[in-house]
Design a protein around this motif. Structure first.
Motif, mmCIF file in Angstrom:
data_model
loop_
_atom_site.group_PDB
_atom_site.id
_atom_site.type_symbol
_atom_site.label_atom_id
_atom_site.label_comp_id
_atom_site.label_asym_id
_atom_site.label_seq_id
_atom_site.Cartn_x
_atom_site.Cartn_y
_atom_site.Cartn_z
ATOM 1 N N PRO A 166 0.651 -1.090 -0.015
ATOM 2 C CA PRO A 166 -0.090 0.096 -0.167
ATOM 3 C C PRO A 166 0.828 1.294 -0.164
ATOM 4 O O PRO A 166 2.005 1.162 0.495
ATOM 5 C CB PRO A 166 -0.805 -0.003 1.291
ATOM 6 C CG PRO A 166 0.079 -1.025 2.180
ATOM 7 C CD PRO A 166 0.826 -1.891 1.553
ATOM 8 N N PRO A 167 0.313 2.240 -0.584
ATOM 9 C CA PRO A 167 -0.945 2.541 -1.411
ATOM 10 C C PRO A 167 -0.839 1.880 -2.816
ATOM 11 O O PRO A 167 0.292 2.348 -3.396
ATOM 12 C CB PRO A 167 -1.197 4.050 -1.346
ATOM 13 C CG PRO A 167 0.378 4.873 -1.290
ATOM 14 C CD PRO A 167 1.299 3.705 -0.449
ATOM 15 N N LEU A 168 -1.860 1.290 -3.131
ATOM 16 C CA LEU A 168 -1.693 0.684 -4.616
ATOM 17 C C LEU A 168 -1.893 1.949 -5.580
ATOM 18 O O LEU A 168 -2.931 2.615 -5.148
ATOM 19 C CB LEU A 168 -2.658 -0.478 -4.572
ATOM 20 C CG LEU A 168 -2.733 -1.635 -3.917
ATOM 21 C CD1 LEU A 168 -3.873 -2.639 -4.179
ATOM 22 C CD2 LEU A 168 -1.277 -2.296 -4.117
ATOM 23 N N SER A 222 -3.343 3.893 -8.448
ATOM 24 C CA SER A 222 -4.893 4.081 -8.795
ATOM 25 C C SER A 222 -4.950 3.172 -10.380
ATOM 26 O O SER A 222 -5.838 2.531 -10.557
ATOM 27 C CB SER A 222 -5.281 5.342 -8.971
ATOM 28 O OG SER A 222 -4.485 6.143 -9.910
ATOM 29 N N SER A 223 -3.924 3.144 -11.165
ATOM 30 C CA SER A 223 -4.123 2.485 -12.389
ATOM 31 C C SER A 223 -4.093 0.981 -12.072
ATOM 32 O O SER A 223 -4.705 0.235 -12.810
ATOM 33 C CB SER A 223 -2.676 2.873 -13.368
ATOM 34 O OG SER A 223 -1.629 2.487 -12.889
ATOM 35 N N PHE A 224 -3.416 0.477 -11.201
ATOM 36 C CA PHE A 224 -3.302 -0.819 -10.687
ATOM 37 C C PHE A 224 -4.779 -1.328 -10.063
ATOM 38 O O PHE A 224 -5.331 -2.326 -10.523
ATOM 39 C CB PHE A 224 -2.246 -1.110 -9.714
ATOM 40 C CG PHE A 224 -1.992 -2.501 -9.320
ATOM 41 C CD1 PHE A 224 -1.884 -3.511 -10.358
ATOM 42 C CD2 PHE A 224 -1.683 -2.783 -7.990
ATOM 43 C CE1 PHE A 224 -1.666 -4.995 -10.037
ATOM 44 C CE2 PHE A 224 -1.427 -4.146 -7.871
ATOM 45 C CZ PHE A 224 -1.318 -5.355 -8.632
ATOM 46 N N VAL A 225 -5.185 -0.497 -9.268
ATOM 47 C CA VAL A 225 -6.623 -0.869 -8.821
ATOM 48 C C VAL A 225 -7.587 -0.953 -9.864
ATOM 49 O O VAL A 225 -8.513 -1.859 -9.900
ATOM 50 C CB VAL A 225 -7.225 0.294 -7.808
ATOM 51 C CG1 VAL A 225 -8.383 0.036 -7.325
ATOM 52 C CG2 VAL A 225 -6.046 0.292 -6.510
ATOM 53 N N ASP A 226 -7.847 0.061 -10.854
ATOM 54 C CA ASP A 226 -8.421 0.076 -12.016
ATOM 55 C C ASP A 226 -8.236 -1.255 -12.750
ATOM 56 O O ASP A 226 -9.143 -1.797 -13.341
ATOM 57 C CB ASP A 226 -8.018 1.247 -13.132
ATOM 58 C CG ASP A 226 -8.446 2.487 -12.376
ATOM 59 O OD1 ASP A 226 -9.122 2.509 -11.436
ATOM 60 O OD2 ASP A 226 -7.997 3.524 -12.946
ATOM 61 N N TYR A 251 -11.146 -5.567 -3.863
ATOM 62 C CA TYR A 251 -10.072 -6.376 -4.453
ATOM 63 C C TYR A 251 -8.647 -6.234 -3.882
ATOM 64 O O TYR A 251 -8.078 -6.899 -3.316
ATOM 65 C CB TYR A 251 -10.335 -6.226 -5.759
ATOM 66 C CG TYR A 251 -9.284 -7.188 -6.828
ATOM 67 C CD1 TYR A 251 -8.244 -8.112 -6.246
ATOM 68 C CD2 TYR A 251 -9.731 -7.487 -8.108
ATOM 69 C CE1 TYR A 251 -7.734 -9.047 -7.114
ATOM 70 C CE2 TYR A 251 -9.048 -8.321 -8.979
ATOM 71 C CZ TYR A 251 -7.999 -9.160 -8.529
ATOM 72 O OH TYR A 251 -7.208 -9.864 -9.276
ATOM 73 N N GLY A 252 -8.253 -4.793 -4.340
ATOM 74 C CA GLY A 252 -6.877 -4.261 -3.884
ATOM 75 C C GLY A 252 -6.515 -4.460 -2.485
ATOM 76 O O GLY A 252 -5.543 -4.996 -2.089
ATOM 77 N N GLN A 253 -7.527 -3.871 -1.697
ATOM 78 C CA GLN A 253 -7.391 -3.863 -0.280
ATOM 79 C C GLN A 253 -7.078 -5.458 0.318
ATOM 80 O O GLN A 253 -6.393 -5.611 1.240
ATOM 81 C CB GLN A 253 -8.350 -3.103 0.479
ATOM 82 C CG GLN A 253 -8.072 -2.970 1.865
ATOM 83 C CD GLN A 253 -6.412 -2.316 2.276
ATOM 84 O OE1 GLN A 253 -6.226 -1.474 1.462
ATOM 85 N NE2 GLN A 253 -6.060 -2.795 3.086
#
Length: 416
Positions: free
Chosen positions: A156-158, A160-164, A199-201
């Protein structure tokens, strides 16, 4: 090779002088373009693999030996490294070519058969058991190893493009349910929609858990496991391509108390299709719950039909784990990590394996030649949407069947 220092060259010359001819090696080399290096976190991952081969696995071998485990029984299922270097921008690992010794890949597009799944799970149990045993019997040495195994991917923090990117993978999974409908899919799709936001979290939480942890392989899927049929008469010795024993023979000087446990060593008669395994690619080895390796392997390498037997397979994994912990002299092995605790870990952390299936199954279900050339695209443009390259793979019937099955099983087992 001009980058090798003279010491490395002398070492290589000595190595090659002693090796039987012909001799085949595999060279793993890090990408050189800055985009690919940052995308794959190349520097950290090559350093991790070098650390695992230089420190973790030799320490594990010495520990097993000090506990009186015969070489034939000990976990040494990995290629031997000849030389490795991790200078920034010039990382490589030179290892013996297992293919030259009869090892081969399982067909990547096929879900594994029951006996092969059981074999992999048993090997993982024997690997994980070393961590549990060391935590009890050599806690300082173990803590020292683990201190170097910080997470390299889900940090973290992931971005934002990875989260998308992750969220789009969930959308594709929901689409597989529509393309291959079954009763009860409404509830499954609803659960997937909730997971989309988590998902990411969820991936971060899974790898950050510090209860009942072991050193995990971290990338345990079909392309990172090689096998070869086992000869009918096998005396238990490997044939030279895993001599990671340079520093393992001096038992009295290896930092562990030399408990020679006497075990009844039975000679097993191997079935017709008995196999020997080797695990490749230790670049994301991490300290985490065993459920990380188990769920990743199970949801990325098996199909729904096989997972009908998942409860039984988990029980067999656990029996193998406890048996090996006992052999390594662990006190109260069964109480240290009871089966109920494993089940609880799967309930909480099997979503990691689901997350990896969402990211990889579309390419696993493809034959190699149909995979998009991501590397080439990355060489030519910085703005490529790698996802676009993968679009065609999403309409592959094999992917649709496997992914929809994974989604339903995650809900059915109460893992999602």
């Amino acid at each position: 090779m001009g980058f090798l220092c003279s010491r490395d060259l002398q070492y290589l010359q000595l190595m090659f002088a002693e090796l039987p001819k012909p001799f085949s090696v595999i060279a793993k080399v890090a990408p050189t373009t800055s985009l690919r290096r940052s995308l794959y976190n190349s520097s950290a991952h090559f350093q991790r693999e070098k650390y695992v081969f230089d420190v973790v696995l030799p320490m594990f071998e010495r520990f097993q030996q000090a506990r009186g485990l015969r070489t034939a029984k000990s976990f040494a299922h990995y290629p031997s490294v000849i030389v490795s270097e991790c200078c920034e921008g010039f990382e490589y690992i030179l290892q013996r070519d297992l293919m030259a010794h009869g090892y081969r890949n399982f067909p990547r597009t096929e879900p594994l058969a029951y006996e092969d799944v059981l074999l992999v799970l048993t090997h993982l149990a024997q690997f994980h058991a070393i961590s549990f045993a060391m935590q009890q019997q050599a806690p300082d040495a173990y803590a020292q190893i683990v201190s170097e195994l910080q997470e390299t991917i889900f940090v973290p923090p992931l971005h934002s493009s990875f989260v998308d990117f992750l969220q789009r993978k969930v959308d594709y999974a929901i689409e597989t349910l529509q393309r291959n409908p079954a009763a009860g899919d409404g509830a499954v799709a609803e659960r997937l929609c909730r997971f989309r936001d988590e998902y990411g979290q969820a991936m971060v939480d899974c790898v950050q858990n510090r209860d009942d942890t072991v050193i995990c392989h971290g990338d345990c899927w079909i392309s990172n496991i090689l096998y070869r049929p086992m000869p009918a008469q096998r005396n238990g010795t490997d044939d030279g391509h895993n001599n990671n024993n340079n520093n393992n023979n001096n038992n009295n000087n290896n930092g562990f108390n030399n408990h020679q446990h006497s075990h009844n060593h039975h000679h097993h008669h191997h079935s017709q299709n008995a196999k020997e395994l080797k695990f490749l690619d230790w670049q994301v080895a991490r300290c985490a719950t065993p459920a990380i390796d188990l769920s990743y392997f199970i949801f990325c390498c098996t199909d729904s039909e096989l997972r009908e037997r998942l409860p039984e397979l988990l029980r067999k994994y656990h029996s193998a784990l406890v048996r090996r912990m006992d052999e390594l002299g662990t006190v109260n092995a069964r109480e240290l990590f009871p089966f109920e605790r494993l089940q609880m870990h799967m309930k909480k952390y099997a979503r990691f394996g689901f997350g990896m299936a969402l990211m990889t199954l579309h390419s696993t279900c493809c034959v190699e030649k149909d995979l998009p050339n991501v590397s080439a695209a990355l060489e030519t443009t910085e703005l490529v949407d790698i996802d676009e390259l993968a679009k065609d793979m999403l309409y592959n019937p094999a992917y649709i069947k496997r992914m929809s099955g994974v989604c339903r099983d995650m809900v059915r087992f109460g893992y999602l």
